[in-house]
Design a protein around this motif. Structure first.
Motif, PDB file in Angstrom:
ATOM      1  N   GLN A   1       1.007  -1.097   0.060  1.00 37.36           N
ATOM      2  CA  GLN A   1      -0.114  -0.004   0.030  1.00 37.36           C
ATOM      3  C   GLN A   1       0.845   1.283   0.099  1.00 37.36           C
ATOM      4  N   ILE A   2       0.608   2.086  -0.899  1.00 41.23           N
ATOM      5  CA  ILE A   2       1.542   3.421  -1.020  1.00 41.23           C
ATOM      6  C   ILE A   2       1.347   4.425   0.176  1.00 41.23           C
ATOM      7  N   ARG A   3       1.778   4.000   1.328  1.00 38.71           N
ATOM      8  CA  ARG A   3       1.651   4.963   2.382  1.00 38.71           C
ATOM      9  C   ARG A   3       2.790   5.422   3.112  1.00 38.71           C
ATOM     10  N   GLU A   4       3.026   6.250   3.688  1.00 39.75           N
ATOM     11  CA  GLU A   4       4.177   7.050   4.258  1.00 39.75           C
ATOM     12  C   GLU A   4       5.166   5.796   5.073  1.00 39.75           C
ATOM     13  N   LYS A   5       4.541   4.853   5.937  1.00 40.14           N
ATOM     14  CA  LYS A   5       5.298   3.866   6.568  1.00 40.14           C
ATOM     15  C   LYS A   5       6.055   2.875   5.645  1.00 40.14           C
ATOM     16  N   LYS A   6       5.607   2.933   4.412  1.00 37.50           N
ATOM     17  CA  LYS A   6       6.466   1.921   3.582  1.00 37.50           C
ATOM     18  C   LYS A   6       7.794   2.739   2.947  1.00 37.50           C
TER      19      LYS A   6
END
Length: 354
Positions: free
Chosen positions: A186-191
């Protein structure tokens, strides 16, 4: 008297980690030998009846109605993730909760964070038993909540079976011989996918494909503008891909890059190992535990430092070499057969205790 276990599989069919687990667990637990125990599966309405007549069903959208229709006592209720949407308090029922992570502690802020902290507190408090998907998640839960007496162990996720004969080249790959790096999630900051974009200036003859759900705010406001500004046309956000396409990417990428800072487990690193793909990982959260000695780790997420690590390791990596075979064998130890059997054993033990 027949005992009943309700298993919440509400994320069945969802394009996320929870969905992947439910998709693999549902058919296996429905076939499992539980003796005289009757299973009740809570699933999205479209999956009612999908796993045969040997189990009962509760539609997630009509859970209260269907439980009343079932008119049977539930001895053990298993919420398979901490984000469950429905759990009915019932006299004499024991509640098992599987916690995947406490990422909200590190992602949320202020009042929004407090809401999640309190929600988790009440869900843990009103659970009789707790499992986690990694030692990292276990230690995080124990550090922030008093649950030692409820803890029933770590049960690692499995990896879905992969039919390597069913691979399909994605349409966004024009030349199957091109050199590229791959990541997915998922394209989220945590990645931390945004950390990979400036690194690519050091690889002018490579592309980077970032695959996964990109509807999140971070993608729109940060990653897409960053790619447009500095990606030099060689960083591609593909959106979601099929399992067959994902497998092709693992099989043809020069490296799988996973600099994530928050993972309760981290399935993609093990999937990549199945295909002999060299895995590059951060040293954060559960990833060192899950990857073990079979990944190359980023000690710095600065572009030049990351590039140096990737360049040196890719140059020496042999997909058919001893290290790749060892990584593949290691990843094959994470199966949904083991996962299912671990829960079958736990269910039986908890019912016996009750």
């Amino acid at each position: 008297m027949t005992k009943r276990i309700l298993i919440d599989l509400s994320h069945l069919g969802s394009f996320c980690g929870f969905g992947n687990i439910c998709d693999n667990y549902a058919p296996r637990i429905a076939r499992a030998d539980l003796g005289d125990v009757r299973l009740v599966l809570m699933v999205p309405e479209r999956y009612v009846g999908a796993f045969g007549d040997g189990v009962d069903y509760v539609a997630r959208e009509h859970a209260l109605r269907d439980l009343h229709r079932l008119n049977a006592h539930i001895d053990l209720w298993h919420s398979t993730d901490q984000l469950f949407g429905f759990r009915l308090p019932m006299k004499g029922t024991k509640y098992l909760l599987t916690v995947h992570d406490l990422n909200f502690l590190y992602e949320k802020k202020h009042v929004h964070k407090l809401k999640y902290v309190l929600r988790m507190y009440f869900r843990l408090r009103h659970s009789d038993y707790i499992t986690t998907i990694s030692n990292y998640a276990r230690d995080d839960v124990k550090a922030h909540y008093r649950v030692d007496s409820k803890f029933k162990g770590v049960i690692y996720n499995g990896i879905q079976d992969m039919d390597m004969s069913n691979m399909r080249k994605p349409d966004f790959i024009a030349d199957e011989n091109e050199k590229f790096f791959f990541t997915i999630g998922q394209i989220r900051e945590k990645k931390n996918f945004h950390k990979l974009v400036p690194m690519m200036k050091h690889f002018p003859d490579h592309k980077l494909y970032i695959c996964g759900d990109k509807h999140f705010r971070f993608s729109r406001e940060h990653l897409i503008p960053l790619v447009e500004k500095t990606g030099e046309g060689r960083v591609v956000l593909t959106g979601k891909i099929t399992d067959a396409e994902k497998q092709w990417m693992y099989a043809h990428a020069q490296a799988f890059l996973f600099p994530s800072r928050l993972e309760g487990f981290g399935l993609p690193v093990l999937e990549a190992m199945r295909f002999g793909c060299r895995v590059f990982s951060s040293r954060m959260s559960s990833l060192p535990e899950v990857c073990g000695p079979h990944a190359c780790y980023f000690d710095s997420l600065e572009p030049q430092a990351m590039a140096d690590v990737v360049r040196a390791e890719v140059a020496r990596w042999d997909r058919d070499g001893e290290e790749a075979r060892a990584a593949r064998a290691y990843s094959e130890g994470f199966t949904y057969e083991k996962y299912t059997q671990a829960y079958v054993s736990l269910y039986k033990r908890l019912l016996a205790e009750g």
